[in-house]
Design a protein around this motif. Structure first.
Motif, short mmCIF file in Angstrom:
data_model
loop_
_atom_site.label_atom_id
_atom_site.label_comp_id
_atom_site.label_asym_id
_atom_site.label_seq_id
_atom_site.Cartn_x
_atom_site.Cartn_y
_atom_site.Cartn_z
N THR A 57 -24.87 -9.01 -11.12
CA THR A 57 -23.59 -10.07 -10.81
C THR A 57 -22.65 -9.55 -9.89
OG1 THR A 57 -21.28 -8.81 -12.36
CG2 THR A 57 -23.64 -10.44 -13.14
N THR A 58 -22.80 -8.57 -9.16
CA THR A 58 -22.20 -7.96 -7.89
C THR A 58 -22.54 -7.72 -7.17
OG1 THR A 58 -22.58 -5.73 -8.01
CG2 THR A 58 -20.32 -6.82 -9.72
N ASP A 59 -22.28 -7.33 -5.59
CA ASP A 59 -22.61 -7.45 -4.53
C ASP A 59 -22.42 -5.56 -3.89
OD1 ASP A 59 -24.03 -9.61 -3.71
OD2 ASP A 59 -22.04 -9.74 -2.81
N GLN A 60 -22.00 -5.19 -5.05
CA GLN A 60 -21.83 -3.34 -4.97
C GLN A 60 -23.42 -2.69 -5.05
OE1 GLN A 60 -19.99 -2.73 -8.16
NE2 GLN A 60 -17.35 -3.18 -7.34
N PRO A 61 -23.21 -2.09 -3.86
CA PRO A 61 -24.26 -0.71 -3.40
C PRO A 61 -25.05 0.50 -4.75
CG PRO A 61 -22.17 -0.19 -1.94
CD PRO A 61 -22.25 -1.49 -2.83
N VAL A 62 -25.83 -0.14 -5.17
CA VAL A 62 -26.62 0.52 -5.94
C VAL A 62 -25.68 1.77 -6.14
CG1 VAL A 62 -28.39 1.67 -7.52
CG2 VAL A 62 -29.02 -0.34 -5.92
#
Length: 83
Positions: A36-41
């Motif tokens: 649900t987000t574009d945050q880095p792993v």
């Protein structure tokens, strides 16, 4: 109540150890954030309580293999080359 008694009673009620429950919650939260987000792993791994991306990926893959016997599609099979 002793720690051992707590762990035993927790496992009887929940069906898994307190440590396993914590890992399951971390993996579920990481999966949700990955979807649900574009945050880095790496950021997600730290946010849910894993120290490193590899720990999160290994734990998630191990759990997923137990459930479905295959690696989750959203996890990279190997790190992308850095050029």
């Amino acid at each position: 109540m002793s720690l051992r008694t707590f762990a035993r009673r927790f496992t009887e009620k929940v069906g898994m150890s307190p440590g396993r429950q914590l890992i399951e919650q971390r993996v579920d939260r990481a999966r949700h954030l990955l979807e649900t987000t574009d945050q880095p792993v790496d950021e997600i791994a730290g946010r849910v309580g894993f120290r490193r991306r590899h720990t999160a990926a290994r734990t998630t893959a191990r759990r997923h293999r137990r459930l479905t016997a295959r690696l989750p599609a959203y996890l990279p099979r190997r790190p992308a080359p850095t050029h």
